[in-house]
Design a protein around this motif. Structure first.
Motif, PDB file in Angstrom:
ATOM      1  N   CYS A 146       2.677   1.757  -3.449  1.00  0.00           N
ATOM      2  CA  CYS A 146       1.546   1.975  -4.126  1.00  0.00           C
ATOM      3  C   CYS A 146       1.030   3.768  -4.506  1.00  0.00           C
ATOM      4  O   CYS A 146       0.762   4.814  -5.106  1.00  0.00           O
ATOM      5  CB  CYS A 146      -0.086   1.110  -4.726  1.00  0.00           C
ATOM      6  SG  CYS A 146       0.118   0.392  -5.074  1.00  0.00           S
ATOM      7  N   SER A 177       0.467  -1.021   0.253  1.00  0.00           N
ATOM      8  CA  SER A 177      -0.155   0.023  -0.194  1.00  0.00           C
ATOM      9  C   SER A 177       1.099   1.116   0.456  1.00  0.00           C
ATOM     10  O   SER A 177       1.059   2.721  -1.046  1.00  0.00           O
ATOM     11  CB  SER A 177      -1.079  -0.042   1.466  1.00  0.00           C
ATOM     12  OG  SER A 177      -1.803   1.110   1.520  1.00  0.00           O
ATOM     13  N   VAL A 184      -8.575  -8.966  -5.013  1.00  0.00           N
ATOM     14  CA  VAL A 184      -9.599  -9.118  -4.086  1.00  0.00           C
ATOM     15  C   VAL A 184     -10.465 -10.430  -4.284  1.00  0.00           C
ATOM     16  O   VAL A 184     -11.412 -11.252  -2.685  1.00  0.00           O
ATOM     17  CB  VAL A 184     -10.967  -8.040  -3.947  1.00  0.00           C
ATOM     18  CG1 VAL A 184     -12.254  -8.742  -3.522  1.00  0.00           C
ATOM     19  CG2 VAL A 184     -10.256  -6.886  -3.621  1.00  0.00           C
ATOM     20  N   ALA A 201      -8.155   1.753 -10.651  1.00  0.00           N
ATOM     21  CA  ALA A 201      -6.856   1.278  -9.547  1.00  0.00           C
ATOM     22  C   ALA A 201      -8.029   0.435  -9.516  1.00  0.00           C
ATOM     23  O   ALA A 201      -7.845  -1.392  -8.900  1.00  0.00           O
ATOM     24  CB  ALA A 201      -6.942   2.241  -7.908  1.00  0.00           C
ATOM     25  N   SER A 202      -9.457   0.603  -9.395  1.00  0.00           N
ATOM     26  CA  SER A 202     -10.795  -0.917  -9.684  1.00  0.00           C
ATOM     27  C   SER A 202     -10.077  -1.592  -9.973  1.00  0.00           C
ATOM     28  O   SER A 202     -10.737  -3.358 -10.156  1.00  0.00           O
ATOM     29  CB  SER A 202     -12.146  -0.526  -9.557  1.00  0.00           C
ATOM     30  OG  SER A 202     -12.253   0.736  -8.872  1.00  0.00           O
ATOM     31  N   ILE A 246      -7.623  -4.342  -8.532  1.00  0.00           N
ATOM     32  CA  ILE A 246      -7.480  -4.480  -7.385  1.00  0.00           C
ATOM     33  C   ILE A 246      -8.564  -5.553  -7.044  1.00  0.00           C
ATOM     34  O   ILE A 246      -8.331  -6.585  -6.623  1.00  0.00           O
ATOM     35  CB  ILE A 246      -8.150  -3.395  -6.417  1.00  0.00           C
ATOM     36  CG1 ILE A 246      -8.191  -3.949  -4.796  1.00  0.00           C
ATOM     37  CG2 ILE A 246      -9.737  -2.803  -6.323  1.00  0.00           C
ATOM     38  CD1 ILE A 246      -6.626  -3.671  -4.572  1.00  0.00           C
TER      39      ILE A 246
END
Length: 103
Positions: free
Chosen positions: A15, A12, A60, A52-53, A56
């Motif tokens: 990034c 994190s 997830v 980003a979505s 990720i």
């Protein structure tokens, strides 16, 4: 404190540190493709959020996939959908307000 927690915190931080670099690259590529057009803060926020979505989502599913399925089964479908919608909207409002305050 777990090993996964430390590893994810380090990722994190990396990034978050790379975000200005990638934002600058995004603006440069946009300027080249639009022949001198510029991006305002809202457009940058939109593109960074979408990128980003996209990146990720597979992580997830790999890490939290079984928990997502179990929680979906335990909730009724109408309350689960409304909870996800409320959470998504409040997060988007939070991010947008943070963007406006910081810029």
């Amino acid at each position: 404190m777990s090993t996964w927690g430390v590893v994810l915190a380090m990722i994190s931080n990396v990034c978050f540190s790379c975000r200005p670099y990638f934002t600058q690259r995004l603006q440069t590529n946009y300027t080249k493709s639009k022949k001198g057009g510029t991006m305002d803060d809202v457009v940058v926020f939109f593109y960074v959020s979408i990128i980003a979505s996209t990146f990720i989502f597979p992580f997830v599913l790999c890490i939290e996939g079984s928990y997502i399925h179990a929680s979906f089964v335990s909730y009724s479908s109408s309350s689960y959908g409304s909870d996800v919608l409320k959470s998504s909207l409040t997060f988007a409002i939070y991010q947008f307000s943070q963007l406006k305050v910081m810029s």
